[in-house]
Design a protein around this motif. Structure first.
Motif, mmCIF file in Angstrom:
data_model
loop_
_atom_site.group_PDB
_atom_site.id
_atom_site.type_symbol
_atom_site.label_atom_id
_atom_site.label_comp_id
_atom_site.label_asym_id
_atom_site.label_seq_id
_atom_site.Cartn_x
_atom_site.Cartn_y
_atom_site.Cartn_z
ATOM 1 N N SER A 132 -17.927 27.220 -41.123
ATOM 2 C CA SER A 132 -17.250 25.932 -41.256
ATOM 3 C C SER A 132 -15.739 26.100 -41.160
ATOM 4 O O SER A 132 -15.052 25.305 -40.502
ATOM 5 N N PHE A 133 -15.207 27.139 -41.802
ATOM 6 C CA PHE A 133 -13.778 27.417 -41.717
ATOM 7 C C PHE A 133 -13.368 27.694 -40.271
ATOM 8 O O PHE A 133 -12.333 27.218 -39.799
ATOM 9 N N GLN A 134 -14.197 28.473 -39.568
ATOM 10 C CA GLN A 134 -13.877 28.806 -38.185
ATOM 11 C C GLN A 134 -13.928 27.559 -37.300
ATOM 12 O O GLN A 134 -13.052 27.357 -36.452
ATOM 13 N N MET A 135 -14.927 26.727 -37.504
ATOM 14 C CA MET A 135 -15.056 25.509 -36.713
ATOM 15 C C MET A 135 -13.861 24.580 -36.947
ATOM 16 O O MET A 135 -13.311 24.012 -35.994
ATOM 17 N N MET A 136 -13.448 24.445 -38.200
ATOM 18 C CA MET A 136 -12.272 23.615 -38.475
ATOM 19 C C MET A 136 -11.029 24.208 -37.828
ATOM 20 O O MET A 136 -10.195 23.482 -37.282
ATOM 21 N N GLY A 137 -10.895 25.534 -37.881
ATOM 22 C CA GLY A 137 -9.761 26.177 -37.232
ATOM 23 C C GLY A 137 -9.726 25.906 -35.741
ATOM 24 O O GLY A 137 -8.674 25.610 -35.168
ATOM 25 N N GLU A 138 -10.899 25.987 -35.099
ATOM 26 C CA GLU A 138 -10.986 25.734 -33.659
ATOM 27 C C GLU A 138 -10.595 24.291 -33.350
ATOM 28 O O GLU A 138 -9.860 24.025 -32.387
ATOM 29 N N ARG A 143 2.354 17.436 -37.597
ATOM 30 C CA ARG A 143 1.209 16.529 -37.682
ATOM 31 C C ARG A 143 -0.004 17.222 -38.287
ATOM 32 O O ARG A 143 -0.721 16.625 -39.092
ATOM 33 N N MET A 144 -0.232 18.472 -37.909
ATOM 34 C CA MET A 144 -1.375 19.198 -38.449
ATOM 35 C C MET A 144 -1.212 19.427 -39.948
ATOM 36 O O MET A 144 -2.175 19.314 -40.713
ATOM 37 N N GLN A 175 -3.294 19.331 -43.999
ATOM 38 C CA GLN A 175 -2.732 20.256 -44.973
ATOM 39 C C GLN A 175 -2.945 21.706 -44.513
ATOM 40 O O GLN A 175 -3.251 22.607 -45.300
ATOM 41 N N THR A 176 -2.794 21.912 -43.222
ATOM 42 C CA THR A 176 -3.006 23.223 -42.618
ATOM 43 C C THR A 176 -1.800 23.592 -41.771
ATOM 44 O O THR A 176 -1.363 22.802 -40.928
ATOM 45 N N ARG A 177 -1.266 24.787 -41.992
ATOM 46 C CA ARG A 177 -0.149 25.252 -41.178
ATOM 47 C C ARG A 177 -0.666 25.834 -39.866
ATOM 48 O O ARG A 177 -1.801 26.270 -39.764
ATOM 49 N N ALA A 204 -4.280 27.959 -38.921
ATOM 50 C CA ALA A 204 -5.265 27.616 -37.890
ATOM 51 C C ALA A 204 -5.509 28.802 -36.964
ATOM 52 O O ALA A 204 -6.647 29.076 -36.569
ATOM 53 N N LEU A 205 -4.435 29.523 -36.626
ATOM 54 C CA LEU A 205 -4.582 30.696 -35.753
ATOM 55 C C LEU A 205 -5.439 31.781 -36.408
ATOM 56 O O LEU A 205 -6.218 32.456 -35.741
ATOM 57 N N ILE A 206 -5.291 31.933 -37.716
ATOM 58 C CA ILE A 206 -6.079 32.929 -38.435
ATOM 59 C C ILE A 206 -7.541 32.514 -38.512
ATOM 60 O O ILE A 206 -8.450 33.353 -38.460
#
Length: 204
Positions: A142-148, A169-170, A175-177, A181-183
């Motif tokens: 789920s974390f990976q999918m949100m990151g993508e 905007r992100m 609430q994500t830098r 997201a890259l990580i």
């Protein structure tokens, strides 16, 4: 005073040209997105993932995540179609600017990135996450999918506006830098993304 007036006119001209270019790119992407429900799927999935991750009961968490299977597959399928159709367009309208300077793409291609390639990177990344090719546990997947999804959305905002606006905007919406997201994305996405926005063998 004349020098200051010239600087003001120059700044005004650059701002006007940037605004016009941003509107053109925004209109182009909006037109390509119109046949799809990608934003709707992303909102549904993000909400479900956050709800599941907030659950203390593992069984309830898994139940919420399993209910998202259809939306995930639709998201992946529609984004693949978007990337395929966008790839048929020609440059320069499909190029995004790394620096907000009008006509910088005519000085050197290295100051731009190819949105056609970037959408292809995100399409593959989302597909990998949906199919869980890395065999991750439900929570990590789920974390990976949100990151993508977040990085994909960031790329769309960057293409339309700028990297600074996209990152702001992100952060405001999720609430994500940008770095987070890259990580969160898969190593394959991270490397392919770096190859497009910075060039091969360079770090982000």
């Amino acid at each position: 005073m004349e020098f200051l007036s010239l600087l003001f006119l120059l700044a005004t001209g650059i701002h006007w040209l940037n605004t016009r270019g941003q509107r053109q790119r925004t209109a182009l992407l909006a037109e390509q997105l119109r046949p799809y429900q990608i934003e709707k799927h992303m909102e549904q999935l993000t909400s479900a993932y956050m709800r599941a991750l907030g659950e203390s009961d593992p069984e309830r968490q898994l139940q919420i995540l399993e209910l998202q299977e259809q939306a995930e597959k639709q998201m992946a399928h529609e984004f693949q179609n978007l990337a395929r159709e966008f790839a048929k367009l020609s440059a320069p309208p499909t190029r995004g600017f790394k620096l907000a300077i009008p006509y910088i793409d005519q000085l050197s291609p290295r100051f731009t990135f190819d949105m056609r390639r970037l959408l292809e990177v995100h399409a593959h990344g989302i597909e990998r996450a949906v199919n869980n090719l890395h065999g991750l546990p439900p929570k990590d997947r789920s974390f990976q999918m949100m990151g993508e999804m977040f990085l994909m959305q960031h790329s769309c905002h960057w293409f339309c506006k700028s990297k600074t606006i996209a990152s702001a905007r992100m952060l405001a919406q999720h609430q994500t830098r940008y770095e987070q997201a890259l990580i969160a994305v898969s190593p394959e996405t991270r490397q392919a993304y770096a190859d497009v926005v910075r060039g091969p063998n360079q770090h982000i």
